[in-house]
Design a protein around this motif. Structure first.
Motif, PDB file in Angstrom:
ATOM      1  N   GLY A  11      -9.664  10.593 -25.909  1.00  0.00           N
ATOM      2  CA  GLY A  11     -10.570   9.437 -25.684  1.00  0.00           C
ATOM      3  C   GLY A  11      -9.656   7.916 -25.581  1.00  0.00           C
ATOM      4  O   GLY A  11     -10.187   7.173 -25.211  1.00  0.00           O
ATOM      5  N   GLY A  12      -8.301   8.018 -25.628  1.00  0.00           N
ATOM      6  CA  GLY A  12      -7.710   7.131 -25.866  1.00  0.00           C
ATOM      7  C   GLY A  12      -7.749   6.003 -27.042  1.00  0.00           C
ATOM      8  O   GLY A  12      -7.632   4.761 -26.760  1.00  0.00           O
ATOM      9  N   GLY A  13      -8.158   6.352 -27.990  1.00  0.00           N
ATOM     10  CA  GLY A  13      -8.776   5.408 -29.012  1.00  0.00           C
ATOM     11  C   GLY A  13      -7.569   4.978 -29.917  1.00  0.00           C
ATOM     12  O   GLY A  13      -6.348   5.419 -29.496  1.00  0.00           O
ATOM     13  N   GLY A  14      -7.962   4.206 -30.931  1.00  0.00           N
ATOM     14  CA  GLY A  14      -6.886   3.525 -31.573  1.00  0.00           C
ATOM     15  C   GLY A  14      -7.234   3.826 -33.203  1.00  0.00           C
ATOM     16  O   GLY A  14      -8.257   3.643 -33.614  1.00  0.00           O
ATOM     17  N   LEU A  15      -6.173   3.673 -33.960  1.00  0.00           N
ATOM     18  CA  LEU A  15      -6.498   3.904 -35.237  1.00  0.00           C
ATOM     19  C   LEU A  15      -5.368   3.149 -36.094  1.00  0.00           C
ATOM     20  O   LEU A  15      -4.153   3.310 -35.844  1.00  0.00           O
ATOM     21  N   VAL A  16      -5.840   2.039 -37.065  1.00  0.00           N
ATOM     22  CA  VAL A  16      -4.980   1.149 -37.871  1.00  0.00           C
ATOM     23  C   VAL A  16      -5.183   1.629 -39.396  1.00  0.00           C
ATOM     24  O   VAL A  16      -6.346   1.505 -39.830  1.00  0.00           O
ATOM     25  N   PHE A 112       8.054  -0.707 -42.060  1.00  0.00           N
ATOM     26  CA  PHE A 112       7.126  -1.504 -42.703  1.00  0.00           C
ATOM     27  C   PHE A 112       5.610  -1.181 -41.756  1.00  0.00           C
ATOM     28  O   PHE A 112       4.639  -1.002 -42.152  1.00  0.00           O
ATOM     29  N   LEU A 113       5.965  -1.095 -40.459  1.00  0.00           N
ATOM     30  CA  LEU A 113       4.993  -1.078 -39.489  1.00  0.00           C
ATOM     31  C   LEU A 113       5.314  -0.069 -38.129  1.00  0.00           C
ATOM     32  O   LEU A 113       6.373  -0.073 -37.731  1.00  0.00           O
ATOM     33  N   LEU A 114       4.695   0.949 -37.986  1.00  0.00           N
ATOM     34  CA  LEU A 114       4.951   2.134 -37.188  1.00  0.00           C
ATOM     35  C   LEU A 114       3.949   2.491 -36.293  1.00  0.00           C
ATOM     36  O   LEU A 114       2.725   2.333 -36.560  1.00  0.00           O
ATOM     37  N   GLU A 115       4.339   3.090 -34.963  1.00  0.00           N
ATOM     38  CA  GLU A 115       3.180   3.489 -33.962  1.00  0.00           C
ATOM     39  C   GLU A 115       3.518   4.906 -33.791  1.00  0.00           C
ATOM     40  O   GLU A 115       4.765   5.274 -33.563  1.00  0.00           O
ATOM     41  N   ARG A 116       2.464   5.661 -33.471  1.00  0.00           N
ATOM     42  CA  ARG A 116       2.728   7.199 -32.998  1.00  0.00           C
ATOM     43  C   ARG A 116       1.630   7.258 -31.866  1.00  0.00           C
ATOM     44  O   ARG A 116       0.391   7.158 -32.323  1.00  0.00           O
ATOM     45  N   CYS A 123      -1.938   5.447 -33.207  1.00  0.00           N
ATOM     46  CA  CYS A 123      -2.025   5.418 -34.657  1.00  0.00           C
ATOM     47  C   CYS A 123      -0.964   4.181 -35.021  1.00  0.00           C
ATOM     48  O   CYS A 123       0.074   4.444 -34.774  1.00  0.00           O
ATOM     49  N   LEU A 124      -1.413   3.065 -35.580  1.00  0.00           N
ATOM     50  CA  LEU A 124      -0.469   2.224 -36.199  1.00  0.00           C
ATOM     51  C   LEU A 124      -0.652   2.130 -37.602  1.00  0.00           C
ATOM     52  O   LEU A 124      -1.882   2.176 -38.410  1.00  0.00           O
TER      53      LEU A 124
END
Length: 199
Positions: A11-16, A112-116, A123-124
């Protein structure tokens, strides 16, 4: 869990995700390892406060904002020690959690802040809390713009074209739906009646 992974991948969604005092590391590691950009280890403490360092200013979620983040004024008293997984990208790190400085005086930097990226989504992960319990970020002027940029980025908008010239051709890319999709286009001042509808 499977629905969340599908939401990200297809879906190309994002999660924080923010971590804090009620985070159970083992539970996160067991149930979210296929989504999170890092494995959670123990919590780190720095009574004097660590500082943010090594901002990835070229990343879309930080671009144009990294210069506004006065790292010397940031304080992170607690955060999780994170072990990046696979294709994870570190967007920011914190220094100042080592009680003894290594030779040369440089402090160890902790992610401290990562993205995958997972398929079309992302997901951040923040290693600390979204409130003032573990850091002073919510009191800093850049925090709200940072959250805005991250939400904008994870929604997929910032990963698409940044600007469109009026009258130019535009290609709208949609995720592969399970059933037919109808898209309506509205011009300025035409909120009630679409200018065009495509199925």
């Amino acid at each position: 869990m499977n629905q969340t992974k599908r939401f990200l991948a297809t879906g190309g969604g994002g999660l924080v995700v923010f971590l804090g005092s009620k985070t159970e590391a083992q539970n996160y590691n067991d149930s979210l390892s296929s989504i999170l950009p890092a494995r959670l280890k123990g919590a780190l403490s720095s009574p004097g406060g660590a500082h943010l360092r090594r901002l990835n200013a070229s990343h879309p979620a930080l671009r144009g904002l990294a210069g506004e983040i006065k790292v010397e004024r940031t304080r992170v008293n607690r955060m999780f020690d994170l072990e990046p997984l696979g294709s994870a990208v570190v967007l920011a790190a914190a220094e100042g959690f080592s009680s003894v400085a290594p030779p040369g005086g440089a402090q160890e930097a902790h992610p401290f802040l990562l993205e995958r990226r997972t398929g079309a989504g992302a997901c951040l992960l923040f290693a600390s809390s979204a409130d003032a319990d573990w850091n002073n970020l919510p009191a800093r002027p850049f925090f709200l713009p940072l959250l805005h940029k991250i939400v904008y980025y994870t929604s997929g908008l910032a990963r698409s074209e940044s600007g469109i010239v009026v009258g130019s051709r535009y290609e709208l890319r949609l995720p592969r739906p399970q059933k037919p999709v109808t898209v309506s286009f509205y011009g300025p001042g035409s909120e009630d009646e679409p200018a065009a509808t495509v199925s």
